[in-house]
Design an enzyme around this catalytic site. Sequence first.
Site, PDB file in Angstrom:
ATOM      1  N   LYS A  66       0.844  -1.210   0.000  1.00  0.00           N
ATOM      2  CA  LYS A  66       0.000   0.000   0.000  1.00  0.00           C
ATOM      3  C   LYS A  66       0.877   1.258   0.000  1.00  0.00           C
ATOM      4  O   LYS A  66       0.448   2.311  -0.472  1.00  0.00           O
ATOM      5  CB  LYS A  66      -0.949  -0.010   1.200  1.00  0.00           C
ATOM      6  CG  LYS A  66      -2.024  -1.102   1.071  1.00  0.00           C
ATOM      7  CD  LYS A  66      -2.968  -1.150   2.246  1.00  0.00           C
ATOM      8  CE  LYS A  66      -4.196  -1.987   1.968  1.00  0.00           C
ATOM      9  NZ  LYS A  66      -4.276  -3.284   2.575  1.00  0.00           N
ATOM     10  N   TYR A 190      -5.470  -4.620  -7.379  1.00  0.00           N
ATOM     11  CA  TYR A 190      -5.227  -4.716  -5.924  1.00  0.00           C
ATOM     12  C   TYR A 190      -4.811  -6.137  -5.532  1.00  0.00           C
ATOM     13  O   TYR A 190      -3.868  -6.320  -4.746  1.00  0.00           O
ATOM     14  CB  TYR A 190      -6.493  -4.283  -5.169  1.00  0.00           C
ATOM     15  CG  TYR A 190      -6.368  -4.422  -3.678  1.00  0.00           C
ATOM     16  CD1 TYR A 190      -5.649  -3.493  -2.929  1.00  0.00           C
ATOM     17  CD2 TYR A 190      -6.928  -5.509  -3.011  1.00  0.00           C
ATOM     18  CE1 TYR A 190      -5.512  -3.636  -1.554  1.00  0.00           C
ATOM     19  CE2 TYR A 190      -6.796  -5.659  -1.634  1.00  0.00           C
ATOM     20  CZ  TYR A 190      -6.083  -4.723  -0.920  1.00  0.00           C
ATOM     21  OH  TYR A 190      -5.936  -4.878   0.440  1.00  0.00           O
ATOM     22  N   TYR A 242      -2.900   0.028  11.120  1.00  0.00           N
ATOM     23  CA  TYR A 242      -4.355  -0.007  11.343  1.00  0.00           C
ATOM     24  C   TYR A 242      -4.691   0.432  12.762  1.00  0.00           C
ATOM     25  O   TYR A 242      -4.167   1.430  13.235  1.00  0.00           O
ATOM     26  CB  TYR A 242      -4.927  -1.413  11.040  1.00  0.00           C
ATOM     27  CG  TYR A 242      -4.277  -2.074   9.874  1.00  0.00           C
ATOM     28  CD1 TYR A 242      -4.414  -1.539   8.602  1.00  0.00           C
ATOM     29  CD2 TYR A 242      -3.498  -3.220  10.025  1.00  0.00           C
ATOM     30  CE1 TYR A 242      -3.806  -2.126   7.516  1.00  0.00           C
ATOM     31  CE2 TYR A 242      -2.885  -3.814   8.933  1.00  0.00           C
ATOM     32  CZ  TYR A 242      -3.047  -3.270   7.697  1.00  0.00           C
ATOM     33  OH  TYR A 242      -2.437  -3.846   6.632  1.00  0.00           O
ATOM     34  N   VAL A 260      -0.299  -8.798   6.078  1.00  0.00           N
ATOM     35  CA  VAL A 260      -0.694 -10.064   6.703  1.00  0.00           C
ATOM     36  C   VAL A 260       0.200 -11.241   6.298  1.00  0.00           C
ATOM     37  O   VAL A 260       0.051 -12.331   6.835  1.00  0.00           O
ATOM     38  CB  VAL A 260      -2.184 -10.435   6.454  1.00  0.00           C
ATOM     39  CG1 VAL A 260      -3.109  -9.495   7.198  1.00  0.00           C
ATOM     40  CG2 VAL A 260      -2.505 -10.502   4.981  1.00  0.00           C
TER      41      VAL A 260
END
Length: 306
Positions: A66, A190, A242, A260
């Site tokens: 990202k 994505y 996050y 992740v």
Amino acid sequence: MDLAAVLNDVATAIEPQRGSGKVADYIPALAEVDPNGFGMSVVTVSGECFAVGQADHPFSLQSVTKVMSLTLALEILGDPFWERSGREPSGDPFNSLVQLEHENGIPRNPLINAGALVSTDVLVSRHGRDGAVEAILKFATELADGEPVRIDSRVAASERETGFRNAALANFIRSFGNLHNPPEDVLHVYFHQCALEMSCKGLSRAMLYLANRGRDPVTGRQVVSERRARRINAIMMTCGHYDASGDFAFHVGLPGKSGVGGGIIAIAPGQLSVAVWAPGLSPQGNSLVGTLALEKFTSLTGLSVF
Ligand code: GLN
């Protein structure tokens, strides 16, 4: 500072925790990863490299990318990008939908899934669907300066098969007019971006420009302006983990971005970039042992921005 010795001390310190956390299991390719994996790599702005553990082992970058898509989207749109994304921590999980409705399809920040879909949409507008995948791969490959980078097509296919929540996000954002391309094209890009694979060595090398005012100190390439590098680091600090971003700042004290796949990239501005990989995750989806390793690293080196 003897960074080789520091990394060895970090590896020794995390040994009792090795294997802790929960490996991502939403797709087979990630569920099969050895939970005991651990690697760490540092590249300094003078171009010196140090590594410990499985620093050459390729892993799925997932949300670490990202930062790359944000960088490319900012290069395309400039400041008007911020009309389409906020830059505040969300305090919610990475794939949350709840804020989007209240905030009219403007994601809180570009490092949660919703915001990353907007960055990706900017790339699709510029390059087309397949061209956008190529642009991200090319950017990562150039920055990695010879370290291997690839897209794992098995991971990309599984992301698509299981990506119902991302599809919901993309369609929801589109309903507010904040995606300009068909959601399926944005999702295609994505999912391929999530499937990008690099090692700690490659990742720390690739992100070095963020530690050096936007300029890759080895090749001399000005990747982004100094101002932009500062701002990307600010967003990584406030939003890169996050709903655990505050905790990461508290314990590690460096701008960072997790994925992740168990990877984390962290930046000590003016000094170095450091990548760590350990696949077991915290409940928020951040590498548990990776975070511990970075905390130990900044404690031993004093390299925190605070
Ligand atoms: N592929 C994952 C998703 O989009 C990436 C999330 C992450 O790394 N936090 O849900």
